[in-house]
Design a protein around this motif. Structure first.
Motif, PDB file in Angstrom:
ATOM      1  N   THR A  40      -4.655 -15.500  36.855  1.00 24.83           N
ATOM      2  CA  THR A  40      -3.511 -14.811  36.250  1.00 24.83           C
ATOM      3  C   THR A  40      -4.292 -13.836  35.413  1.00 24.83           C
ATOM      4  OG1 THR A  40      -1.962 -16.784  35.885  1.00 24.83           O
ATOM      5  CG2 THR A  40      -1.816 -14.807  34.432  1.00 24.83           C
ATOM      6  N   THR A  76      -9.105 -11.070  32.808  1.00 24.36           N
ATOM      7  CA  THR A  76     -10.043 -11.837  31.814  1.00 24.36           C
ATOM      8  C   THR A  76     -11.274 -11.155  31.903  1.00 24.36           C
ATOM      9  OG1 THR A  76      -7.839 -13.566  32.361  1.00 24.36           O
ATOM     10  CG2 THR A  76     -10.113 -14.342  30.594  1.00 24.36           C
ATOM     11  N   TRP A  81       0.911 -11.036  28.326  1.00 23.52           N
ATOM     12  CA  TRP A  81      -0.577 -11.639  27.761  1.00 23.52           C
ATOM     13  C   TRP A  81      -0.472 -13.210  28.826  1.00 23.52           C
ATOM     14  CZ3 TRP A  81      -4.146  -9.545  25.574  1.00 23.52           C
ATOM     15  CH2 TRP A  81      -3.774  -7.927  25.036  1.00 23.52           C
ATOM     16  N   ARG A  82      -1.175 -13.236  29.286  1.00 21.17           N
ATOM     17  CA  ARG A  82      -1.737 -14.931  29.593  1.00 21.17           C
ATOM     18  C   ARG A  82      -1.539 -15.642  28.133  1.00 21.17           C
ATOM     19  NH1 ARG A  82      -7.466 -15.755  31.072  1.00 21.17           N
ATOM     20  NH2 ARG A  82      -7.522 -16.800  28.260  1.00 21.17           N
ATOM     21  N   GLU A  83      -0.866 -16.378  29.185  1.00 24.55           N
ATOM     22  CA  GLU A  83       0.351 -17.566  27.729  1.00 24.55           C
ATOM     23  C   GLU A  83      -1.398 -18.157  27.115  1.00 24.55           C
ATOM     24  OE1 GLU A  83       2.395 -20.306  29.464  1.00 24.55           O
ATOM     25  OE2 GLU A  83       3.394 -19.041  30.635  1.00 24.55           O
ATOM     26  N   ASP A  84      -2.218 -18.702  27.318  1.00 22.44           N
ATOM     27  CA  ASP A  84      -3.447 -19.314  26.539  1.00 22.44           C
ATOM     28  C   ASP A  84      -4.848 -18.102  25.087  1.00 22.44           C
ATOM     29  OD1 ASP A  84      -4.720 -17.848  28.476  1.00 22.44           O
ATOM     30  OD2 ASP A  84      -5.675 -19.759  28.939  1.00 22.44           O
ATOM     31  N   THR A  85      -3.939 -16.895  25.710  1.00 22.64           N
ATOM     32  CA  THR A  85      -4.862 -15.771  25.020  1.00 22.64           C
ATOM     33  C   THR A  85      -4.047 -15.967  23.013  1.00 22.64           C
ATOM     34  OG1 THR A  85      -4.570 -14.127  26.978  1.00 22.64           O
ATOM     35  CG2 THR A  85      -5.167 -13.571  24.282  1.00 22.64           C
ATOM     36  N   PRO A  86      -5.145 -16.804  22.237  1.00 25.36           N
ATOM     37  CA  PRO A  86      -4.575 -16.298  21.073  1.00 25.36           C
ATOM     38  C   PRO A  86      -4.551 -14.682  20.311  1.00 25.36           C
ATOM     39  CG  PRO A  86      -6.190 -17.584  21.538  1.00 25.36           C
ATOM     40  CD  PRO A  86      -5.990 -16.879  22.670  1.00 25.36           C
ATOM     41  N   ARG A 121      -5.852 -10.715  21.178  1.00 17.84           N
ATOM     42  CA  ARG A 121      -6.330  -9.582  22.255  1.00 17.84           C
ATOM     43  C   ARG A 121      -5.831  -8.779  21.779  1.00 17.84           C
ATOM     44  NH1 ARG A 121       0.655 -12.227  22.363  1.00 17.84           N
ATOM     45  NH2 ARG A 121       0.140 -13.956  23.365  1.00 17.84           N
TER      46      ARG A 121
END
Length: 124
Positions: free
Chosen positions: A4, A31, A65-70, A74
């Protein structure tokens, strides 16, 4: 299997009146990638970064945004001509940016000291 993307922009566009600030743009960034925005003045580089950083809204398109990116990790963005208060000290400016990174209280003071020590500007 494809990973992703960290961020995916689809049809992001911005107009200022009748003038395009950013023509529709679609791009995905994997990523761990690094990019450079290169172009002449007025090409839309600052507009794009301002939209991605959440400083201004686009007129069209979406950002995913990728879901696990705080959220704080970002985007870090500094405009090409940052404006600093004329009477702000170096400690105050570093403290300001440290607060943007989530530092507060004792950890804020420790971070300011760490940064100043790293460039040999800390005085006891």
């Amino acid at each position: 299997m494809t990973e992703t993307p960290l961020i995916k922009l689809e049809g992001i566009a911005k107009r200022y009146g009748n003038q395009w600030g950013l023509h529709p743009l679609t791009i995905s960034l994997p990523t761990g990638s690094s990019i450079g925005l290169v172009g002449p003045n007025g090409a839309g580089k600052t507009t794009l970064m301002s939209i991605v950083a959440g400083l201004i809204a686009s007129h069209d398109g979406s950002i995913q945004w990728r879901e696990d990116t705080p959220v704080p990790q970002r985007v870090r963005y500094s405009p090409q001509d940052p404006q600093f208060p004329r009477k702000a000290s170096v400690c105050q400016l570093i403290g300001f940016y440290a607060r943007l990174e989530g530092f507060s209280g004792k950890s804020l003071a420790q971070e300011v000291q760490r940064v100043l020590q790293s460039v040999s500007l800390w005085e006891e």
